[in-house]
Design an enzyme around this catalytic site. Sequence first.
Site, PDB file in Angstrom:
ATOM      1  N   SER A 139     -48.047 141.822  26.682  1.00 24.79           N
ATOM      2  CA  SER A 139     -46.899 142.934  28.835  1.00 24.79           C
ATOM      3  C   SER A 139     -46.356 140.952  28.681  1.00 24.79           C
ATOM      4  CB  SER A 139     -48.473 143.050  29.128  1.00 24.79           C
ATOM      5  OG  SER A 139     -48.217 143.042  30.304  1.00 24.79           O
ATOM      6  N   THR A 182     -47.660 140.923  32.364  1.00 23.19           N
ATOM      7  CA  THR A 182     -48.374 140.572  33.614  1.00 23.19           C
ATOM      8  C   THR A 182     -48.547 139.232  32.689  1.00 23.19           C
ATOM      9  OG1 THR A 182     -50.474 140.941  34.373  1.00 23.19           O
ATOM     10  CG2 THR A 182     -49.659 141.644  31.527  1.00 23.19           C
ATOM     11  N   TYR A 230     -56.807 143.771  33.504  1.00 18.16           N
ATOM     12  CA  TYR A 230     -56.396 144.011  31.476  1.00 18.16           C
ATOM     13  C   TYR A 230     -54.688 143.103  31.200  1.00 18.16           C
ATOM     14  CZ  TYR A 230     -51.697 146.546  29.774  1.00 18.16           C
ATOM     15  OH  TYR A 230     -50.655 146.362  28.522  1.00 18.16           O
ATOM     16  N   LYS A 266     -54.551 140.468  27.622  1.00 17.48           N
ATOM     17  CA  LYS A 266     -53.420 139.859  27.136  1.00 17.48           C
ATOM     18  C   LYS A 266     -53.453 138.385  26.797  1.00 17.48           C
ATOM     19  CE  LYS A 266     -51.555 144.729  26.697  1.00 17.48           C
ATOM     20  NZ  LYS A 266     -52.126 145.106  25.160  1.00 17.48           N
ATOM     21  N   PHE A 293     -41.701 144.518  29.226  1.00 22.85           N
ATOM     22  CA  PHE A 293     -41.675 144.475  30.253  1.00 22.85           C
ATOM     23  C   PHE A 293     -42.208 146.482  31.074  1.00 22.85           C
ATOM     24  CE2 PHE A 293     -40.056 140.549  32.602  1.00 22.85           C
ATOM     25  CZ  PHE A 293     -40.743 139.942  31.530  1.00 22.85           C
ATOM     26  N   ASN A 294     -41.121 146.940  31.073  1.00 28.71           N
ATOM     27  CA  ASN A 294     -41.167 148.250  31.948  1.00 28.71           C
ATOM     28  C   ASN A 294     -40.754 149.420  30.646  1.00 28.71           C
ATOM     29  OD1 ASN A 294     -41.874 146.802  33.853  1.00 28.71           O
ATOM     30  ND2 ASN A 294     -42.746 148.653  34.858  1.00 28.71           N
ATOM     31  N   ASN A 333     -50.571 156.738  36.300  1.00 26.52           N
ATOM     32  CA  ASN A 333     -50.712 155.214  37.105  1.00 26.52           C
ATOM     33  C   ASN A 333     -48.700 154.884  37.146  1.00 26.52           C
ATOM     34  OD1 ASN A 333     -53.123 155.208  38.181  1.00 26.52           O
ATOM     35  ND2 ASN A 333     -53.674 155.010  35.429  1.00 26.52           N
ATOM     36  N   LEU A 367     -45.099 154.666  36.934  1.00 25.64           N
ATOM     37  CA  LEU A 367     -43.729 155.777  37.296  1.00 25.64           C
ATOM     38  C   LEU A 367     -42.809 156.884  36.796  1.00 25.64           C
ATOM     39  CD1 LEU A 367     -41.961 155.634  40.048  1.00 25.64           C
ATOM     40  CD2 LEU A 367     -40.431 154.161  38.864  1.00 25.64           C
ATOM     41  N   ARG A 424     -37.701 146.808  38.986  1.00 21.96           N
ATOM     42  CA  ARG A 424     -38.391 146.154  37.686  1.00 21.96           C
ATOM     43  C   ARG A 424     -37.017 145.840  36.654  1.00 21.96           C
ATOM     44  NH1 ARG A 424     -41.994 145.417  40.459  1.00 21.96           N
ATOM     45  NH2 ARG A 424     -44.162 145.155  40.855  1.00 21.96           N
ATOM     46  N   ARG A 466     -48.040 148.928  47.109  1.00 20.33           N
ATOM     47  CA  ARG A 466     -49.469 149.098  46.292  1.00 20.33           C
ATOM     48  C   ARG A 466     -49.635 148.035  45.784  1.00 20.33           C
ATOM     49  NH1 ARG A 466     -48.688 151.220  40.302  1.00 20.33           N
ATOM     50  NH2 ARG A 466     -47.588 150.391  39.823  1.00 20.33           N
ATOM     51  N   GLY A 483     -51.308 144.129  44.582  1.00 20.90           N
ATOM     52  CA  GLY A 483     -50.809 143.695  43.388  1.00 20.90           C
ATOM     53  C   GLY A 483     -49.279 144.135  42.889  1.00 20.90           C
TER      54      GLY A 483
HETATM   55  N1  UDP Z   1     -44.579 152.920  41.186  1.00 21.50           N
HETATM   56  C1  UDP Z   1     -43.994 154.209  42.829  1.00 21.50           C
HETATM   57  N2  UDP Z   1     -44.480 154.871  42.198  1.00 21.50           N
HETATM   58  C2  UDP Z   1     -45.231 155.218  41.433  1.00 21.50           C
HETATM   59  C3  UDP Z   1     -45.635 154.705  40.402  1.00 21.50           C
HETATM   60  C4  UDP Z   1     -45.185 153.012  41.090  1.00 21.50           C
HETATM   61  O1  UDP Z   1     -43.492 153.669  43.847  1.00 21.50           O
HETATM   62  O2  UDP Z   1     -46.111 156.685  41.685  1.00 21.50           O
HETATM   63  C5  UDP Z   1     -43.624 151.849  41.505  1.00 21.50           C
HETATM   64  C6  UDP Z   1     -44.843 150.579  41.941  1.00 21.50           C
HETATM   65  O3  UDP Z   1     -44.662 150.343  42.880  1.00 21.50           O
HETATM   66  C7  UDP Z   1     -44.115 149.652  40.848  1.00 21.50           C
HETATM   67  C8  UDP Z   1     -42.714 150.549  40.215  1.00 21.50           C
HETATM   68  O4  UDP Z   1     -42.686 152.062  40.375  1.00 21.50           O
HETATM   69  O5  UDP Z   1     -42.668 148.887  42.107  1.00 21.50           O
HETATM   70  C9  UDP Z   1     -43.030 150.255  38.627  1.00 21.50           C
HETATM   71  O6  UDP Z   1     -44.337 150.227  38.038  1.00 21.50           O
HETATM   72  P1  UDP Z   1     -45.474 151.033  37.567  1.00 21.50           P
HETATM   73  O7  UDP Z   1     -46.935 151.244  37.685  1.00 21.50           O
HETATM   74  O8  UDP Z   1     -44.888 151.984  36.261  1.00 21.50           O
HETATM   75  O9  UDP Z   1     -45.654 149.489  36.125  1.00 21.50           O
HETATM   76  P2  UDP Z   1     -45.573 148.014  36.526  1.00 21.50           P
HETATM   77  O10 UDP Z   1     -44.347 147.563  36.889  1.00 21.50           O
HETATM   78  O11 UDP Z   1     -46.540 148.185  37.858  1.00 21.50           O
HETATM   79  O12 UDP Z   1     -46.251 147.606  34.796  1.00 21.50           O
END
Ligand code: UDP
Length: 245
Positions: free
Chosen positions: A40, A42, A65, A69, A94-95, A114, A116, A147, A208, A210
């Site tokens: 990841s 991350t 998590y 990784k 990435f995403n 969780n 997006l 992202r 959110r 982190g």
């Molecule tokens: N996000 C959002 N609403 C949601 C879920 C995610 O605005 O219900 C935003 C989150 O703050 C991040 C982006 O979408 O900026 C991608 O989040 P996700 O959890 O999909 O992946 P991450 O980049 O955190 O691994």
Amino acid sequence: AVGESQQIPLTYFDHNIAGSVQLAQAMQRAGVFNLVFSSSATVYGESNSSPYQEDMQLGLPNNNYGHTKLIVEQLLEKLSIADKHWSIALLRYFNPVGAHKSGRIGEDPLGIPNNLMPYLTQVAVGRREKLSIFGNDYPTQDGTCERDFIHVVDLAKAHVLAVENRIKSQGCRAWNIGTGQPISVLQIKSTFEKINNISINSEFVSRRAGDLPSFYANALRANIELGWTPKYTLEDMLADSWNWQ
Ligand code: UDP
């Protein structure tokens, strides 16, 4: 899942770290030494900034998590140094979003999503009331987080190329799997609405914990060394996600 890994860390340590060690042991017993690890982005941690490059010093992820990784990457690298049979690809996702074009394979997370994209498609289909957009005061073009979204089919193809590369090589090598294009949360919402002709109920809520403002890859290494070029556009990702949902 990042949030879940904070609640049940031992399960994550057991599945991700101990599970990977057991997998490598089983592979060794079977004489199989080529491995593609689903890592990841991350692992770059919080002290680096975008665009992330594979040769950056890895940081400490701020969640369990991501930490598992990073540890597995480090263990696999040490394994490949100690035993020259091994050839290991570390793919730093990435995403990943989207679904197979057939609509037969997609993402249906357990419970409240969780991430997006599954949240957005569940709002679109009427399963959730509205999308909460976490923060609109980030130092980005439109104030929402950016992202690097990558179509799952492009991601899958990177694995095939990574396997082919590893069969010819020895050691451990990391590749970013992203498009290299930062896309904001608002851009996701508006492009989804436009391409699928549907409106998404949403509201801005506070940030959110982190979340980093902008997170995207330098995707050159996978292009040069694996011959991998992502071919699906943002519109494809959003149309395919919706088609599946
Ligand atoms: N996000 C959002 N609403 C949601 C879920 C995610 O605005 O219900 C935003 C989150 O703050 C991040 C982006 O979408 O900026 C991608 O989040 P996700 O959890 O999909 O992946 P991450 O980049 O955190 O691994």
